[in-house]
Scaffold this motif. Sequence first.
Motif: not given
Length: 331
Positions: A42-56, A21-31
Amino acid sequence: MLNSLYNEIILFFLEQFREEELNDLKNLKNSSESCPYGATGEISNTHTKVFILMQAAITNQSTNIQTLSSDLMYILQNVSRLSRGLFEYVLKRGWSLLAQRLMNVSLMFEKKIWDYETPLRQFESEIPFDIMKKISQMESNRQLTFEVLREMPPDEISNILQNKRCGDMIHRFARTIPSVWIEAEIKPITRTILTVYVDVIPDFDWNDKWHGKTAQVYWLWITDLKENHIYHSELARFTKKQVMRQEVQRYVMMIPLLDASKLEDQYIVHCSFEYWLGSAVDVNFSCSSLLLPDKSLPETKLLDLTPLPVCALNRPLFESIYKFTHFNPIQ
């Protein structure tokens, strides 16, 4: 605070970070489009992942990774449900500002738009892209507000947007979003109880396609500026007939006043429709000139009267009820 709370709840059900999931999460975060608030950590942190997905989820983004798509769908379905549940709890506790924010969060995930964007995005499928983009830019640059746009005639809207054919359409959609007129009056009953009379008048155009054929539900409550406390709340509705006739709904609400010396200068009547962003209305009413009853009520002196005999009733049947011969001064 809300982000941390949602993180903790969602993390209980979501699996940890996956390497694919790393590349897709990076693309979402940088957009900036898919993640307008960014994400620290860090994107590998699950809290960060959830926050990115909530915005996405709000910006309606997609991904080619099946597991990530599943997580995205889970967040989209459950954050709104969690927000509704928390809203009910917070409303019972009487926390006004948090109740409004939770309602907005729920609607953002249901409508897939941010609350700072123009409410007309709720009709994005009906409004041409270039017109929507122009309205969004004007509102973000503070050249125009939705409240002002809503009151404009179609010709003026066409002139502002420089499009002669869009005036009627934008005016129609702006008037479709529910709104109300509120009139409030406050009167004291005692030094500890205030009565608030609230008149709510519908101020929108009914459309069966967007409002259905039955009713529109809204929340109404009274709060203050200092304590941020909800004194009284009502879940009410406007039927189609009431909107068409612009019928007035009157509510009588009681506000407890524990200390008359701490009477608030202003109270706020808040109204917002349960399924529409951009429908909230706040009306202030002042209590600075309100006169409360005196602490000690005036006393009437007891007059020195001659006791009246029971026979003054001139009715033997009534006279037989009393076991005494004369009424006392109070009687």
